[in-house]
Design an enzyme around this catalytic site. Structure first.
Site, mmCIF file in Angstrom:
data_model
loop_
_atom_site.group_PDB
_atom_site.id
_atom_site.type_symbol
_atom_site.label_atom_id
_atom_site.label_comp_id
_atom_site.label_asym_id
_atom_site.label_seq_id
_atom_site.Cartn_x
_atom_site.Cartn_y
_atom_site.Cartn_z
ATOM 1 N N SER A 143 29.743 21.180 31.415
ATOM 2 C CA SER A 143 29.339 22.573 31.674
ATOM 3 C C SER A 143 30.355 23.284 32.553
ATOM 4 O O SER A 143 30.739 24.421 32.274
ATOM 5 C CB SER A 143 27.960 22.665 32.339
ATOM 6 O OG SER A 143 27.296 21.454 32.427
ATOM 7 N N THR A 144 30.778 22.606 33.611
ATOM 8 C CA THR A 144 31.756 23.217 34.517
ATOM 9 C C THR A 144 33.077 23.477 33.794
ATOM 10 O O THR A 144 33.824 24.375 34.157
ATOM 11 C CB THR A 144 31.984 22.277 35.729
ATOM 12 O OG1 THR A 144 30.705 21.906 36.249
ATOM 13 C CG2 THR A 144 32.812 22.929 36.806
ATOM 14 N N LYS B 289 23.570 10.690 33.277
ATOM 15 C CA LYS B 289 23.919 11.651 34.333
ATOM 16 C C LYS B 289 22.730 12.566 34.442
ATOM 17 O O LYS B 289 22.363 13.248 33.485
ATOM 18 C CB LYS B 289 25.157 12.428 33.904
ATOM 19 C CG LYS B 289 25.491 13.586 34.800
ATOM 20 C CD LYS B 289 26.956 13.903 34.647
ATOM 21 C CE LYS B 289 27.214 15.247 34.018
ATOM 22 N NZ LYS B 289 26.742 16.336 34.860
ATOM 23 N N GLY C 118 23.686 14.530 39.322
ATOM 24 C CA GLY C 118 24.406 15.707 38.846
ATOM 25 C C GLY C 118 24.187 16.966 39.664
ATOM 26 O O GLY C 118 24.827 17.975 39.408
ATOM 27 N N ASP D 34 24.832 18.750 42.978
ATOM 28 C CA ASP D 34 25.660 18.608 44.185
ATOM 29 C C ASP D 34 24.826 18.863 45.453
ATOM 30 O O ASP D 34 25.128 18.340 46.520
ATOM 31 C CB ASP D 34 26.833 19.598 44.147
ATOM 32 C CG ASP D 34 27.556 19.602 42.806
ATOM 33 O OD1 ASP D 34 27.207 18.768 41.946
ATOM 34 O OD2 ASP D 34 28.466 20.431 42.622
ATOM 35 N N TYR E 153 23.745 12.761 29.098
ATOM 36 C CA TYR E 153 23.767 13.851 30.076
ATOM 37 C C TYR E 153 22.447 14.605 30.001
ATOM 38 O O TYR E 153 22.192 15.347 29.058
ATOM 39 C CB TYR E 153 24.948 14.766 29.726
ATOM 40 C CG TYR E 153 25.226 15.905 30.681
ATOM 41 C CD1 TYR E 153 24.448 16.165 31.796
ATOM 42 C CD2 TYR E 153 26.313 16.741 30.453
ATOM 43 C CE1 TYR E 153 24.723 17.208 32.650
ATOM 44 C CE2 TYR E 153 26.615 17.789 31.297
ATOM 45 C CZ TYR E 153 25.806 18.025 32.391
ATOM 46 O OH TYR E 153 26.101 19.077 33.222
HETATM 47 C C1 NAY Z 1 29.164 19.381 34.272
HETATM 48 O O1 NAY Z 1 29.003 18.898 33.156
HETATM 49 O O2 NAY Z 1 29.958 20.277 34.496
HETATM 50 C C2 NAY Z 1 28.380 18.881 35.401
HETATM 51 O O3 NAY Z 1 28.214 17.742 35.608
HETATM 52 C C3 NAY Z 1 27.886 19.871 36.271
HETATM 53 C C4 NAY Z 1 26.720 19.568 37.132
HETATM 54 C C5 NAY Z 1 26.422 20.910 37.715
HETATM 55 N N1 NAY Z 1 25.321 21.501 37.043
HETATM 56 C C6 NAY Z 1 25.439 22.672 36.386
HETATM 57 C C7 NAY Z 1 24.191 23.200 35.802
HETATM 58 O O4 NAY Z 1 26.468 23.278 36.296
HETATM 59 O O5 NAY Z 1 27.408 20.384 39.743
HETATM 60 C C8 NAY Z 1 26.220 20.863 39.185
HETATM 61 C C9 NAY Z 1 25.916 22.247 39.721
HETATM 62 O O6 NAY Z 1 26.916 23.160 39.357
HETATM 63 C C10 NAY Z 1 25.807 22.239 41.235
HETATM 64 O O7 NAY Z 1 24.880 21.290 41.637
HETATM 65 C C11 NAY Z 1 25.438 23.616 41.770
HETATM 66 O O8 NAY Z 1 24.140 23.960 41.431
#
Ligand code: NAY
Length: 292
Positions: A46-47, A161, A186, A188, A135
């Site tokens: 997702s990130t 995850k 997952g 943070d 995931y």
């Molecule tokens: C990914 O696949 O990018 C992740 O593992 C991201 C996990 C993140 N969840 C989302 C919904 O983006 O890191 C978390 C999240 O950004 C963080 O906890 C802030 O809310």
């Protein structure tokens, strides 16, 4: 895959200002992240803005990172998408590059039955010889502990995850799955708690931005200093909330990293990029927190 543990950035994908894949930025960001004691990299999740890329682009990003990492840390590629056929193609490509494992969200949007979801994972793991980290994330429709238990019985499904801001399911998953089934936290916001209840690793967005803070949190948990870990976690939560309040989290993080001289590039629309006046606001709010 056993080495894939500790603090693992869900890596951002740097794009150029005109939304092309930014190869130089990807290489720079990879090097930046490797300068910390990270336990691996989680790619095109997702990130990583994965659902804003076509399959060729996703492959390209993975190729660049794999080349840059050159075996220094294990890389897990998120290959999930709506179509089993496309996910298998991405999985085979990832396998050809030598990734440590693959990961996938369940197929979303159509609210598939449990049977269809299990078949999706089964078809993928049978098409490659790679460990799969399921995931589980509310954005894709959170799967029940019972579904995870069934998935854990599939060949090569080695872990999950779990991205939720509740903790108890992780203990339920631990109880429902065999010894050695890996669990990654997952959220943070819950890093210190996830680590305290014994997850194998934490995978998340903010480990791109403030990896060192989370590495310290992990060290403190490992050394039995939970109080210090909690203190650092409270500080991390302030930073997380301050970044999240602007929306377009990936755009906001990239804006801060750019300001700090790290070539994290830009995000694809519709994410915002905060390169105008608002960049100051994004960056300043973070800096004001640092002074607390
Ligand atoms: C990914 O696949 O990018 C992740 O593992 C991201 C996990 C993140 N969840 C989302 C919904 O983006 O890191 C978390 C999240 O950004 C963080 O906890 C802030 O809310």
């Amino acid at each position: 895959i056993e080495d894939f543990k500790g603090v693992i950035p869900a890596m951002l994908t740097p794009f150029t200002k005109d939304e092309e894949i930014d190869e130089a930025g990807i290489r720079d960001l990879t090097e930046y992240l490797l300068s910390f004691n990270i336990g691996g990299l989680y790619l095109t999740g997702s990130t990583g803005e994965t659902f804003l890329m076509n399959e060729e682009e996703r492959k390209k990003v993975l190729e660049i990172v794999m080349d840059q990492v050159a075996g220094r840390v294990p890389v897990v590629a998120h290959i999930g998408t709506l179509s089993t056929k496309a996910a298998i193609e991405l999985a085979k490509h990832a396998e050809s590059l030598g990734v440590a494992g693959i990961s996938s969200v369940p197929p979303f949007y159509w609210r598939h039955s449990e049977e269809a979801i299990i078949n999706y994972y089964k078809d993928i793991v049978e098409s490659v010889d790679l460990p799969m980290i399921v995931y589980n994330i509310p954005l894709a429709g959170l799967m029940s502990v019972d579904t995870i238990k069934k998935l854990a019985e599939l060949k090569n499904v080695c872990g999950v995850k779990f991205t939720s801001t509740t903790l108890f399911e992780i203990t339920q998953i631990k109880d429902a799955t065999p010894e050695g089934f890996m669990i990654f936290g997952g959220a943070d916001e819950l890093a210190s708690s996830n680590l305290a209840i014994g997850v194998d690793g934490i995978i998340g967005s903010f480990y791109n931005l403030i990896p060192d803070l989370f590495i310290q949190i992990r060290e403190n948990v490992k050394n039995g200093n939970q109080a210090k870990a909690e203190e650092l976690q409270r500080y991390a939560v302030r930073i997380i909330m301050d970044v999240l309040k602007h929306g377009s989290m990936v755009g906001a993080m990239k804006s801060i990293l750019r300001k700090a001289g790290i070539e994290a590039g830009y995000s694809r629309r519709p994410f915002l990029n905060f390169e105008d006046e608002r960049q100051k606001e994004v960056v300043n709010s973070l800096l004001s927190i640092e002074n607390i």
